[in-house]
Structure formats: structure tokens, C-alpha cells
Design a protein around this motif. Structure first.
Motif, PDB file in Angstrom:
ATOM      1  N   THR A  90      -7.822   3.686   8.994  1.00 42.85           N
ATOM      2  CA  THR A  90      -7.715   4.223  10.347  1.00 42.85           C
ATOM      3  C   THR A  90      -9.112   4.411  10.910  1.00 42.85           C
ATOM      4  OG1 THR A  90      -5.629   5.327   9.868  1.00 42.85           O
ATOM      5  CG2 THR A  90      -6.870   6.130  11.765  1.00 42.85           C
ATOM      6  N   ILE A  91      -9.336   3.865  12.084  1.00 42.47           N
ATOM      7  CA  ILE A  91     -10.618   3.994  12.777  1.00 42.47           C
ATOM      8  C   ILE A  91     -10.487   5.109  13.806  1.00 42.47           C
ATOM      9  CG2 ILE A  91     -12.311   2.830  14.251  1.00 42.47           C
ATOM     10  CD1 ILE A  91     -12.105   1.743  11.347  1.00 42.47           C
ATOM     11  N   ARG A  92     -11.445   6.028  13.756  1.00 40.45           N
ATOM     12  CA  ARG A  92     -11.456   7.170  14.683  1.00 40.45           C
ATOM     13  C   ARG A  92     -12.775   7.183  15.447  1.00 40.45           C
ATOM     14  NH1 ARG A  92      -7.693  10.683  14.127  1.00 40.45           N
ATOM     15  NH2 ARG A  92      -6.377  10.824  12.306  1.00 40.45           N
ATOM     16  N   ARG A  93     -12.707   7.625  16.681  1.00 41.80           N
ATOM     17  CA  ARG A  93     -13.894   7.844  17.506  1.00 41.80           C
ATOM     18  C   ARG A  93     -13.693   9.161  18.236  1.00 41.80           C
ATOM     19  NH1 ARG A  93     -13.691   1.994  19.293  1.00 41.80           N
ATOM     20  NH2 ARG A  93     -14.882   0.965  17.659  1.00 41.80           N
ATOM     21  N   ASP A  94     -14.691  10.015  18.177  1.00 48.15           N
ATOM     22  CA  ASP A  94     -14.613  11.327  18.827  1.00 48.15           C
ATOM     23  C   ASP A  94     -13.341  12.079  18.432  1.00 48.15           C
ATOM     24  OD1 ASP A  94     -17.034  10.769  20.183  1.00 48.15           O
ATOM     25  OD2 ASP A  94     -15.926   9.736  21.769  1.00 48.15           O
ATOM     26  N   ASP A  95     -13.014  12.048  17.133  1.00 45.50           N
ATOM     27  CA  ASP A  95     -11.834  12.727  16.588  1.00 45.50           C
ATOM     28  C   ASP A  95     -10.506  12.200  17.116  1.00 45.50           C
ATOM     29  OD1 ASP A  95     -12.779  14.326  14.623  1.00 45.50           O
ATOM     30  OD2 ASP A  95     -12.910  16.144  15.851  1.00 45.50           O
ATOM     31  N   ARG A  96     -10.524  11.014  17.711  1.00 48.41           N
ATOM     32  CA  ARG A  96      -9.282  10.384  18.179  1.00 48.41           C
ATOM     33  C   ARG A  96      -9.038   9.114  17.379  1.00 48.41           C
ATOM     34  NH1 ARG A  96     -10.963   9.384  23.625  1.00 48.41           N
ATOM     35  NH2 ARG A  96      -9.938   7.421  23.230  1.00 48.41           N
ATOM     36  N   GLU A  97      -7.771   8.877  17.069  1.00 49.45           N
ATOM     37  CA  GLU A  97      -7.415   7.633  16.383  1.00 49.45           C
ATOM     38  C   GLU A  97      -7.488   6.491  17.384  1.00 49.45           C
ATOM     39  OE1 GLU A  97      -3.436   5.599  14.626  1.00 49.45           O
ATOM     40  OE2 GLU A  97      -3.788   7.680  14.052  1.00 49.45           O
ATOM     41  N   VAL A  98      -8.257   5.446  17.038  1.00 52.41           N
ATOM     42  CA  VAL A  98      -8.384   4.278  17.903  1.00 52.41           C
ATOM     43  C   VAL A  98      -7.362   3.224  17.479  1.00 52.41           C
ATOM     44  CG1 VAL A  98      -9.941   2.476  18.744  1.00 52.41           C
ATOM     45  CG2 VAL A  98     -10.825   4.772  18.274  1.00 52.41           C
ATOM     46  N   TYR A  99      -7.294   2.950  16.172  1.00 51.05           N
ATOM     47  CA  TYR A  99      -6.293   2.021  15.635  1.00 51.05           C
ATOM     48  C   TYR A  99      -6.239   2.163  14.120  1.00 51.05           C
ATOM     49  CZ  TYR A  99     -10.313  -1.006  14.618  1.00 51.05           C
ATOM     50  OH  TYR A  99     -11.507  -1.506  14.169  1.00 51.05           O
ATOM     51  N   THR A 100      -5.157   1.658  13.551  1.00 50.40           N
ATOM     52  CA  THR A 100      -4.988   1.618  12.102  1.00 50.40           C
ATOM     53  C   THR A 100      -4.694   0.179  11.716  1.00 50.40           C
ATOM     54  OG1 THR A 100      -4.144   3.871  11.983  1.00 50.40           O
ATOM     55  CG2 THR A 100      -3.606   2.425  10.136  1.00 50.40           C
ATOM     56  N   THR A 101      -5.402  -0.310  10.719  1.00 48.35           N
ATOM     57  CA  THR A 101      -5.151  -1.650  10.188  1.00 48.35           C
ATOM     58  C   THR A 101      -4.475  -1.526   8.833  1.00 48.35           C
ATOM     59  OG1 THR A 101      -7.111  -2.541  11.303  1.00 48.35           O
ATOM     60  CG2 THR A 101      -6.204  -3.840   9.476  1.00 48.35           C
ATOM     61  N   VAL A 102      -3.358  -2.222   8.674  1.00 50.45           N
ATOM     62  CA  VAL A 102      -2.678  -2.312   7.389  1.00 50.45           C
ATOM     63  C   VAL A 102      -2.789  -3.769   6.956  1.00 50.45           C
ATOM     64  CG1 VAL A 102      -0.529  -1.966   6.121  1.00 50.45           C
ATOM     65  CG2 VAL A 102      -1.081  -0.472   8.064  1.00 50.45           C
ATOM     66  N   ARG A 103      -3.525  -3.994   5.861  1.00 54.43           N
ATOM     67  CA  ARG A 103      -3.799  -5.354   5.383  1.00 54.43           C
ATOM     68  C   ARG A 103      -3.066  -5.577   4.066  1.00 54.43           C
ATOM     69  NH1 ARG A 103      -7.650  -9.444   5.956  1.00 54.43           N
ATOM     70  NH2 ARG A 103      -8.541  -8.298   7.682  1.00 54.43           N
ATOM     71  N   HIS A 104      -2.310  -6.674   4.020  1.00 56.52           N
ATOM     72  CA  HIS A 104      -1.583  -7.073   2.816  1.00 56.52           C
ATOM     73  C   HIS A 104      -2.281  -8.299   2.239  1.00 56.52           C
ATOM     74  CE1 HIS A 104       1.257  -4.990   5.429  1.00 56.52           C
ATOM     75  NE2 HIS A 104       1.840  -4.587   4.313  1.00 56.52           N
ATOM     76  N   SER A 105      -2.952  -8.107   1.099  1.00 57.21           N
ATOM     77  CA  SER A 105      -3.604  -9.224   0.420  1.00 57.21           C
ATOM     78  C   SER A 105      -2.590  -9.855  -0.525  1.00 57.21           C
ATOM     79  CB  SER A 105      -4.828  -8.734  -0.355  1.00 57.21           C
ATOM     80  OG  SER A 105      -5.794  -8.234   0.549  1.00 57.21           O
ATOM     81  N   LEU A 106      -2.388 -11.163  -0.372  1.00 59.30           N
ATOM     82  CA  LEU A 106      -1.392 -11.908  -1.144  1.00 59.30           C
ATOM     83  C   LEU A 106      -2.108 -12.942  -1.991  1.00 59.30           C
ATOM     84  CD1 LEU A 106       0.763 -12.548   2.011  1.00 59.30           C
ATOM     85  CD2 LEU A 106       1.343 -10.924   0.212  1.00 59.30           C
ATOM     86  N   GLU A 107      -1.752 -13.015  -3.271  1.00 58.91           N
ATOM     87  CA  GLU A 107      -2.429 -13.956  -4.150  1.00 58.91           C
ATOM     88  C   GLU A 107      -1.452 -14.524  -5.174  1.00 58.91           C
ATOM     89  OE1 GLU A 107      -5.956 -13.702  -7.444  1.00 58.91           O
ATOM     90  OE2 GLU A 107      -6.251 -12.623  -5.559  1.00 58.91           O
ATOM     91  N   ARG A 108      -1.537 -15.842  -5.344  1.00 59.42           N
ATOM     92  CA  ARG A 108      -0.767 -16.538  -6.374  1.00 59.42           C
ATOM     93  C   ARG A 108      -1.692 -17.579  -6.983  1.00 59.42           C
ATOM     94  NH1 ARG A 108       4.709 -19.846  -5.020  1.00 59.42           N
ATOM     95  NH2 ARG A 108       3.160 -21.259  -4.092  1.00 59.42           N
TER      96      ARG A 108
END
Length: 115
Positions: free
Chosen positions: A28-46
Motif C-alpha cells: 500500500t502506497i501512502r502520501r500525507d497519511d492517505r492511501e493512494v493505491y494498493t498493489t496486489v502482485r501474484h508471482s506465478l512460476e512453473r
């Protein structure tokens, strides 16, 4: 079809059912104590030559954007690029990137039969 975080999770589950391991990271990226966005990354490997990252960027207003990075697919790799849409089917996943103004765009299909 409406793209959503839930549909992305279903696609990750599809990859998992085809032998891919999954690692999930959330930031979660915050600026001035506010949430700007959240990234959910799924790394897939075979194996060493089939590695992807499917991500969802979620904004406080409810907007979601979706991204694909091909880290390695038998020598092919891409930067993390925003997806227009994707669809998993019985034995494949089709990814579509945003088209140009004239409607021409890249779409590719990964065949993933059961292992």
C-alpha cells in the motif's frame, strides 16, 4: 466480461491448477497519511522458463487496473504492462492489451493443458 480482482484470483487459481506456484505480495502506497493505491502482485512460476506476474492496482475510489509482466516464457519477456482484459478457458488463457486508437492491439493465448 468485467475484469475484477475476484476474476484475477480465479485466473491465478487456474494457473495453480496447471502446476504453477503462486506467491502473493501486497503493498500500500501512502502520501500525507492517505492511501493512494494498493498493489496486489501474484508471482506465478512453473520451472525456470515459465514465470509471470499478474497484478491488480486498487484505488480508494474503487477503481482497479490490471497488469501483466512476462518475466520469462521460454526466452520471451515483457515489461509490466496494463491489460485491457483476459479470459481463462478450459485449457488456455488469452491476454489482451489495450488497442491503439484504430482498434488494432496485441492479444496472445497461452495453451495450458492439465499437467
Amino acid at each position: 466480461m468485467q475484469m475484477s480482482f475476484e476474476y484475477l484470483r480465479g485466473t491465478v487459481d487456474f494457473f495453480s491448477s496447471r502446476g504453477f506456484t503462486v506467491q502473493v505480495e501486497e503493498e500500500t502506497i501512502r502520501r500525507d497519511d492517505r492511501e493512494v493505491y494498493t498493489t496486489v502482485r501474484h508471482s506465478l512460476e512453473r520451472g525456470a522458463e515459465e514465470r509471470f506476474a499478474l497484478s491488480c492496482v486498487r484505488y480508494p475510489d474503487g477503481k482497479e487496473t490490471f497488469w501483466l509482466e512476462i518475466r520469462d516464457f521460454h526466452g520471451l519477456r515483457t515489461f509490466d504492462t496494463e491489460l485491457d482484459s483476459w479470459q481463462h478457458r478450459e485449457d488456455s488463457v488469452e491476454f489482451k492489451y489495450y488497442p491503439r486508437q484504430d482498434g488494432v492491439g496485441l492479444s496472445f493465448i497461452l495453451d495450458l493443458p492439465p499437467s
